[in-house]
Design a protein around this motif. Sequence first.
Motif, PDB file in Angstrom:
ATOM      1  N   LEU A 154     -57.532 -10.320  96.922  1.00 55.37           N
ATOM      2  CA  LEU A 154     -57.902  -9.128  96.175  1.00 55.37           C
ATOM      3  C   LEU A 154     -56.839  -8.862  95.117  1.00 55.37           C
ATOM      4  CD1 LEU A 154     -58.945  -6.761  99.115  1.00 55.37           C
ATOM      5  CD2 LEU A 154     -60.479  -7.964  97.551  1.00 55.37           C
ATOM      6  N   SER A 155     -57.249  -8.212  94.048  1.00 56.39           N
ATOM      7  CA  SER A 155     -56.315  -7.839  92.989  1.00 56.39           C
ATOM      8  C   SER A 155     -55.749  -6.452  93.276  1.00 56.39           C
ATOM      9  CB  SER A 155     -57.043  -7.813  91.648  1.00 56.39           C
ATOM     10  OG  SER A 155     -57.982  -6.749  91.634  1.00 56.39           O
ATOM     11  N   GLU A 210     -56.479 -11.315  85.737  1.00 54.91           N
ATOM     12  CA  GLU A 210     -56.433 -10.624  87.017  1.00 54.91           C
ATOM     13  C   GLU A 210     -55.771 -11.530  88.053  1.00 54.91           C
ATOM     14  OE1 GLU A 210     -59.703  -8.116  89.320  1.00 54.91           O
ATOM     15  OE2 GLU A 210     -60.169 -10.260  89.291  1.00 54.91           O
ATOM     16  N   ARG A 263     -54.985 -12.239  91.839  1.00 50.78           N
ATOM     17  CA  ARG A 263     -55.511 -11.910  93.170  1.00 50.78           C
ATOM     18  C   ARG A 263     -54.597 -12.519  94.236  1.00 50.78           C
ATOM     19  NH1 ARG A 263     -61.199 -12.914  94.208  1.00 50.78           N
ATOM     20  NH2 ARG A 263     -61.405 -10.776  94.886  1.00 50.78           N
TER      21      ARG A 263
END
Length: 179
Positions: free
Chosen positions: A28-29, A70, A72
Amino acid sequence: MTATDPLLRALAHPVRLRMVSLVWTAPLSAAELARELGISHALASQHLRRLDEAGVVELAEVRANRGGRERRYRAVHGTPLSDQRGEAAAPLLAEALAHTLRERAGRRAHDAEGVTADAELWVSPDAWEDFRGRLAVLLDDLHGAARPPHTPGTTAIGVTAMVFPLREDGPQAADPPNG
């Protein structure tokens, strides 16, 4: 392990403990974690940096997102909480776990079964080692069965466990809270 140990400091914060749980099954970011935890993106990024510096999470992928990049993160699998030793470790982790337990208890599904236990027991060393080993396997199995947050067909559960031998020289009785 001392109070300044970076791993202990990284894990002894309830938000970071939740982050590790959330990135256990899928990367997840910071933005995704911020939404899930109800915190700012900047705060999520700060906590992620702390976990990354301590080696608890690792960069899993960098992908394009709205003209930017992004990052992650995923949890580094292992059991960093399983055998924390030293005078400073247990109280700091207990405080973070207690905070997490209070928060999760407030979200408990009242119509579903759970298991609650508290005990101070005297058992044989063999019984202790057997129980500790079985509990570690059960928790590892549960982590292995975990899916990414909000996966259809899954049930969100809360698990908090801290099981350890006690020193014989500790207090024998404690006053009840607000007593």
